[in-house]
Design a protein around this motif. Structure first.
Motif, short mmCIF file in Angstrom:
data_model
loop_
_atom_site.label_atom_id
_atom_site.label_comp_id
_atom_site.label_asym_id
_atom_site.label_seq_id
_atom_site.Cartn_x
_atom_site.Cartn_y
_atom_site.Cartn_z
N VAL A 305 0.86 -1.17 0.00
CA VAL A 305 0.00 0.00 0.00
C VAL A 305 0.90 1.22 0.00
O VAL A 305 1.87 1.28 0.77
N GLY A 322 -1.71 -4.77 -4.75
CA GLY A 322 -1.64 -3.72 -3.75
C GLY A 322 -2.65 -2.62 -3.99
O GLY A 322 -3.58 -2.76 -4.80
N TRP A 323 -2.43 -1.52 -3.29
CA TRP A 323 -3.35 -0.39 -3.33
C TRP A 323 -2.53 0.89 -3.44
O TRP A 323 -1.60 1.12 -2.66
N VAL A 333 -3.50 7.21 2.67
CA VAL A 333 -2.85 5.94 3.04
C VAL A 333 -3.37 5.46 4.39
O VAL A 333 -3.68 4.27 4.57
N MET A 336 -6.82 4.10 4.01
CA MET A 336 -6.77 2.84 3.28
C MET A 336 -6.38 1.69 4.22
O MET A 336 -6.99 0.61 4.20
#
Length: 384
Positions: A305, A322-323, A333, A336
């Motif tokens: 991430v 992932g992100w 972040v 998330m």
């Protein structure tokens, strides 16, 4: 890549040396490596010592600041040169004169070079000089690419940036061999722990410098603490920001939540820790360079991430591993990660995807693809 010399002993960066050994094993002919001697201090670890008689390749060591000449490439079938090094951009023209194939390797795109310059100097005059120097260098680089026979691109940004260059190869840099890839049983054991709803185990590894977003790590930890998220962040690495990060951890009472692990051995400690003890990797890289951190982390079955720079975006376009959020958006972040804490099956799914992607791009496979690319350019011919 420089080499350190003391008497007959040569000292190499381990990652570079391991690559040369694999080239020597797979290339159907002799290999000569022309390198500049370095006067800079040796790294704390990751150095290999060798003597010419023990190496399966020839090493020509140039004095510092001396560049390769026609005498160094006269008998070559193909020359592999770094396009990131300003003192190798003449090699393509040199190869044309000698009737030798030339293939460049490139990592950085212009955007990354300007990002690095912006982060390295606050003086606007010096920064402007750097920008002008970089612009001139890019003109020379593109001129060299018109004369070369192929291009090996480390990461998607360079592959797309120089799309007009013929015979391109896309690869992802990594030090993880086939035998070091995470196994299915190892991965499932870690995912069982993930499902136990214990605090999320986050990690970062790399140089502790602004370019790698290290200055945002403690800020992220503080935001997660304020969101009442149970977590632990392990930070591996050393760099200019290390002392300030430690002070910030102390100042914000984060000692129970953030651990500064220091610079550790990649093979003996970092890889085992990533495979066993990490649920999510946090990559807050501002710049778009193709850090080997991405592939090495994915090879451990750990999803990422972080900031969606061009390098990370290029990987996410190829695989659901992932992100990504907009660079410098620490709040995005943190939110998330908070969401993912409640969606642990999503983490598990992308962990398996990460392991699968890593298995497609291990150290041996990557080098074999690069050698096959060179052989295709030389039409399979070798010169003994």
């Amino acid at each position: 890549m420089p080499v350190w010399k003391q008497g007959e002993t040569l000292r190499f960066d381990r990652k570079f040396y391991d690559g040369l050994l694999l080239y020597a094993e797979l290339w159907p002919g002799p290999i000569t490596c022309v390198m500049s001697q370095s006067s800079s201090p040796l790294p704390d670890f990751g150095v290999v010592e060798a003597t010419p008689g023990d190496m399966p390749f020839t090493c020509i060591v140039l004095r510092e600041n001396k560049i390769a000449g026609g005498e160094h490439i006269a008998n070559a079938a193909v020359v592999l040169a770094s396009a990131d090094a300003h003192d190798q951009l003449h090699v393509a023209a040199l190869c044309r004169q000698k009737g030798v194939r030339c293939v460049y390797v490139i990592e950085y795109i212009p955007e990354t070079r300007y990002q690095i310059a912006a982060l390295s100097s606050r003086n606007p005059v010096l920064r402007l000089r750097q920008y002008l120097y970089l612009r001139l260098g890019e003109r020379k680089r593109r001129k060299a690419f018109k004369r070369c026979d192929g291009l090996q691109c480390n990461g998607a940004p360079a592959y797309h940036e120089y799309r007009k260059t013929p015979n391109r190869l896309l690869y992802f840099d990594t030090r993880v061999s086939k035998e070091q890839l995470i196994g299915d049983a190892e991965l499932e054991a870690r995912l069982c722990t993930l499902r136990e709803k214990k605090p999320l185990r986050l990690a970062f590894s790399g140089r502790l410098v602004a370019m790698k977003g290290a200055d945002h790590l403690v800020q992220l930890a503080l935001k997660l603490k304020k969101l009442n998220l149970p977590f632990h962040l392990s930070i591996y690495g050393a760099g200019d920001l290390e002392a300030e990060m430690k002070r910030s951890i102390e100042r914000n009472d984060l000692n129970e939540l953030v651990t500064m692990e220091g610079a550790v051995d990649f093979h003996r400690q970092l890889l085992p820790d990533l495979k066993e003890k990490v649920d999510l990797f946090v990559a807050l890289h501002r710049q778009s360079d193709p850090s080997c951190t991405y592939l090495e982390t994915l090879s451990c079955g750990v999803p990422i991430v972080g900031y969606r720079n061009q390098a990370f975006s290029g990987i996410l376009d190829l695989a659901e591993v992932g992100w990504g959020v907009r660079p410098d958006d620490i709040d995005a972040v943190s939110w998330m990660i908070l969401r993912l804490d409640l969606a642990r099956e999503e983490i598990a799914e992308k962990s398996r995807n990460a392991a699968g992607f890593g298995r497609q791009h291990d150290f041996e496979t990557t080098y074999k693809n690069r050698i096959d690319h060179l052989l295709s350019i030389t039409n399979g011919r070798k010169r003994t």
